[in-house]
Design a protein around this motif. Sequence first.
Motif, PDB file in Angstrom:
ATOM      1  N   CYS A   1       0.805  -1.234   0.000  1.00 55.77           N
ATOM      2  CA  CYS A   1       0.000   0.000   0.000  1.00 55.77           C
ATOM      3  C   CYS A   1       0.835   1.281   0.000  1.00 55.77           C
ATOM      4  O   CYS A   1       0.990   1.945   1.024  1.00 55.77           O
ATOM      5  CB  CYS A   1      -0.951  -0.016   1.185  1.00 55.77           C
ATOM      6  SG  CYS A   1      -2.149  -1.358   1.067  1.00 55.77           S
TER       7      CYS A   1
ATOM      8  N   ASP B   1      -1.212  -3.444  -3.669  1.00 50.02           N
ATOM      9  CA  ASP B   1      -1.352  -1.994  -3.828  1.00 50.02           C
ATOM     10  C   ASP B   1      -0.003  -1.326  -4.080  1.00 50.02           C
ATOM     11  O   ASP B   1       0.412  -0.416  -3.376  1.00 50.02           O
ATOM     12  CB  ASP B   1      -2.087  -1.349  -2.640  1.00 50.02           C
ATOM     13  CG  ASP B   1      -3.558  -1.738  -2.593  1.00 50.02           C
ATOM     14  OD1 ASP B   1      -4.029  -2.421  -3.524  1.00 50.02           O
ATOM     15  OD2 ASP B   1      -4.239  -1.355  -1.625  1.00 50.02           O
TER      16      ASP B   1
ATOM     17  N   TYR C   1      -1.753   2.997  -7.026  1.00 49.11           N
ATOM     18  CA  TYR C   1      -3.175   3.289  -6.849  1.00 49.11           C
ATOM     19  C   TYR C   1      -3.684   3.894  -8.143  1.00 49.11           C
ATOM     20  O   TYR C   1      -2.992   4.716  -8.758  1.00 49.11           O
ATOM     21  CB  TYR C   1      -3.398   4.247  -5.675  1.00 49.11           C
ATOM     22  CG  TYR C   1      -3.365   3.517  -4.352  1.00 49.11           C
ATOM     23  CD1 TYR C   1      -2.158   3.034  -3.846  1.00 49.11           C
ATOM     24  CD2 TYR C   1      -4.524   3.260  -3.633  1.00 49.11           C
ATOM     25  CE1 TYR C   1      -2.118   2.331  -2.654  1.00 49.11           C
ATOM     26  CE2 TYR C   1      -4.487   2.564  -2.432  1.00 49.11           C
ATOM     27  CZ  TYR C   1      -3.285   2.103  -1.951  1.00 49.11           C
ATOM     28  OH  TYR C   1      -3.248   1.399  -0.778  1.00 49.11           O
TER      29      TYR C   1
ATOM     30  N   HIS D   1      -5.851  -2.303  -6.002  1.00 51.44           N
ATOM     31  CA  HIS D   1      -5.548  -1.010  -6.629  1.00 51.44           C
ATOM     32  C   HIS D   1      -4.602  -1.100  -7.821  1.00 51.44           C
ATOM     33  O   HIS D   1      -4.485  -0.117  -8.567  1.00 51.44           O
ATOM     34  CB  HIS D   1      -5.027  -0.018  -5.588  1.00 51.44           C
ATOM     35  CG  HIS D   1      -6.104   0.425  -4.643  1.00 51.44           C
ATOM     36  ND1 HIS D   1      -7.121   1.256  -5.033  1.00 51.44           N
ATOM     37  CD2 HIS D   1      -6.352   0.098  -3.361  1.00 51.44           C
ATOM     38  CE1 HIS D   1      -7.950   1.446  -4.013  1.00 51.44           C
ATOM     39  NE2 HIS D   1      -7.496   0.754  -2.985  1.00 51.44           N
TER      40      HIS D   1
ATOM     41  N   ASP E   1      -3.352  -4.376   3.025  1.00 53.32           N
ATOM     42  CA  ASP E   1      -4.653  -3.897   2.565  1.00 53.32           C
ATOM     43  C   ASP E   1      -5.362  -2.944   3.512  1.00 53.32           C
ATOM     44  O   ASP E   1      -5.954  -1.968   3.085  1.00 53.32           O
ATOM     45  CB  ASP E   1      -5.575  -5.100   2.262  1.00 53.32           C
ATOM     46  CG  ASP E   1      -6.942  -4.693   1.737  1.00 53.32           C
ATOM     47  OD1 ASP E   1      -7.019  -3.693   1.002  1.00 53.32           O
ATOM     48  OD2 ASP E   1      -7.936  -5.359   2.063  1.00 53.32           O
TER      49      ASP E   1
ATOM     50  N   HIS F   1      -4.127  -1.048   5.934  1.00 51.72           N
ATOM     51  CA  HIS F   1      -3.344   0.132   6.325  1.00 51.72           C
ATOM     52  C   HIS F   1      -3.231   0.268   7.846  1.00 51.72           C
ATOM     53  O   HIS F   1      -3.246   1.368   8.386  1.00 51.72           O
ATOM     54  CB  HIS F   1      -3.921   1.426   5.720  1.00 51.72           C
ATOM     55  CG  HIS F   1      -4.172   1.347   4.253  1.00 51.72           C
ATOM     56  ND1 HIS F   1      -4.871   2.290   3.557  1.00 51.72           N
ATOM     57  CD2 HIS F   1      -3.801   0.415   3.337  1.00 51.72           C
ATOM     58  CE1 HIS F   1      -4.934   1.950   2.277  1.00 51.72           C
ATOM     59  NE2 HIS F   1      -4.299   0.821   2.117  1.00 51.72           N
TER      60      HIS F   1
ATOM     61  N   SER G   1      -0.196   4.789   2.501  1.00 52.54           N
ATOM     62  CA  SER G   1      -1.655   4.975   2.377  1.00 52.54           C
ATOM     63  C   SER G   1      -2.308   5.209   3.729  1.00 52.54           C
ATOM     64  O   SER G   1      -1.893   4.647   4.741  1.00 52.54           O
ATOM     65  CB  SER G   1      -2.280   3.758   1.707  1.00 52.54           C
ATOM     66  OG  SER G   1      -1.617   3.490   0.483  1.00 52.54           O
TER      67      SER G   1
HETATM   68 FE   LIG Z   1      -4.101  -0.220   0.089  1.00 48.03          FE
END
Ligand SMILES: [Fe+2]
Length: 505
Positions: A140, A168, A171, A223, A400, A402, A432
Amino acid sequence: MNGRRRLLQGAAALTFAPAFLRHALADDATRFALGIASGQPRADGIVLWTKLTGAGLPERVTVEWEIARDEAFKDIAARGEEVAEANWAHSVHAEPAGLAPARWYWYRFRALGQRSAVGRTRTAPAPDAAASLNFVIASCQRFDVGHYAAWRHVAAEPNLDLVMFLGDYIYEYGNGLRPVRPVDGGHVRTLAQYRARYATHKSDPALQAAHAAVPWLMVWDDHEVDNDYAGLQGQDLQPDFKAQRAAAYRAYWEHMPFPRSARPVDADMRITGRLDWGTLARIHLLDDRQYRDPQVCPKLGKGGGSNTVALKSCPEMLDPKRTLLGAAQEQWLAEGWDTSRPWNLLAQQTLMARLTSTAAANGGGTYWNDGWDGYPAARKRLLDTIAQRKAPGVVVLGGDVHCHIVADLKADFDVPEAKVIATEFCGTSITSLSMAQSRLDAMRPFNPHLRYARSDQRGYMRFTLGGAQLQAQLRVVDNALDPASGISTAARFVVEAARPGVMAA
Ligand SMILES: [Fe+2]
């Protein structure tokens, strides 16, 4: 990004890079502006990646690569050529074979009169050899909301063998309000747009340094394609989603150290895989996006995507036919648990532990339906199989959400004395953003199997795995808005191979 800022970032890269990288980054040339990477280590081989950049590239370009046993490239282990084609974004996926197990190598590329940076990589130990494993999980890395200080610290982690990136990487969104560093091009949906978005993320020198320092194992999440997508359903039920997924998967393969055999065909790309790390661990890499059933009970007026749902108002969530992994992958996993090694590491996308925001007794509970909580029967099948097969040392790794979350995975989350079947480490984001800490704190009383839960930290987790014990460090940057941020260890935990569940270190 303007030239001056890029130059400053380059200068910053030189001050933090390990010695072998400093020379390499100084040599960095426009044809290799997105860096280099290695991945998918095996005992006798590795995938080496780069892609050519810059204007006026011919349709087909021959790229030479070499991999050496020493940093000075005096002792070459293998060399070869690949043709970088415009059709595949001039990406290079070289696959040297016949390498020695459990050893460091250095690699580089040359094309059009220019030489790439030098990367360092490491082969896996032989499947029958004793081994230890030092690795990081990360996920992320939304570009416009922060800087990649965390990656600078990953590149400097001592004795690291591997990075596992759990989804991720890009994004698809345009800029949020007040971007820290803007992305170009708004919301991404076409092949050209996905390629440009990878170029933006990969322009970051700290991310490039982390790729150049160790091999990566990778899975994607949503993402890389579209928020909350499920199989061939986009979150907005866009009619051309299959073409969008094909474009996204193609750009993903083009920019990541996956082998040629993983190259997507139309809208399909297999990332599911398995790696035995000596006699220490079996690593299972899962894909919970490509084969899943759509989320049930979407938001009012929306056909797809995630929702936060009271279970009592959405009994279809319990349908035993619903799957997060798809039947084939579920079966592949069920048959693949290793009972000869002390550890089974499950590298996958999202939080597996139940996380309800209301009391869960008597069929209650309120769940975010995009993660494992939205597929409770599939989760139960997976955990039951671990127990039935007596799979030892199961550690679920994820991202995922965060948040740094550490949890005991139990046969029944409602029963305090229920057996602990596996241990979970869900790592927070590189950048993120997440929910407020107060919101997560309010959920804790309903989820006693959570042993640690922080939404206000950015960073990664670092693990040291030995035959008897896993040691975990939750690494947290001081300020993800500062590219020069320091880092600290917020918490440490231990797991014994012979006894699933989290223990304070
Ligand atoms: Fe994410």
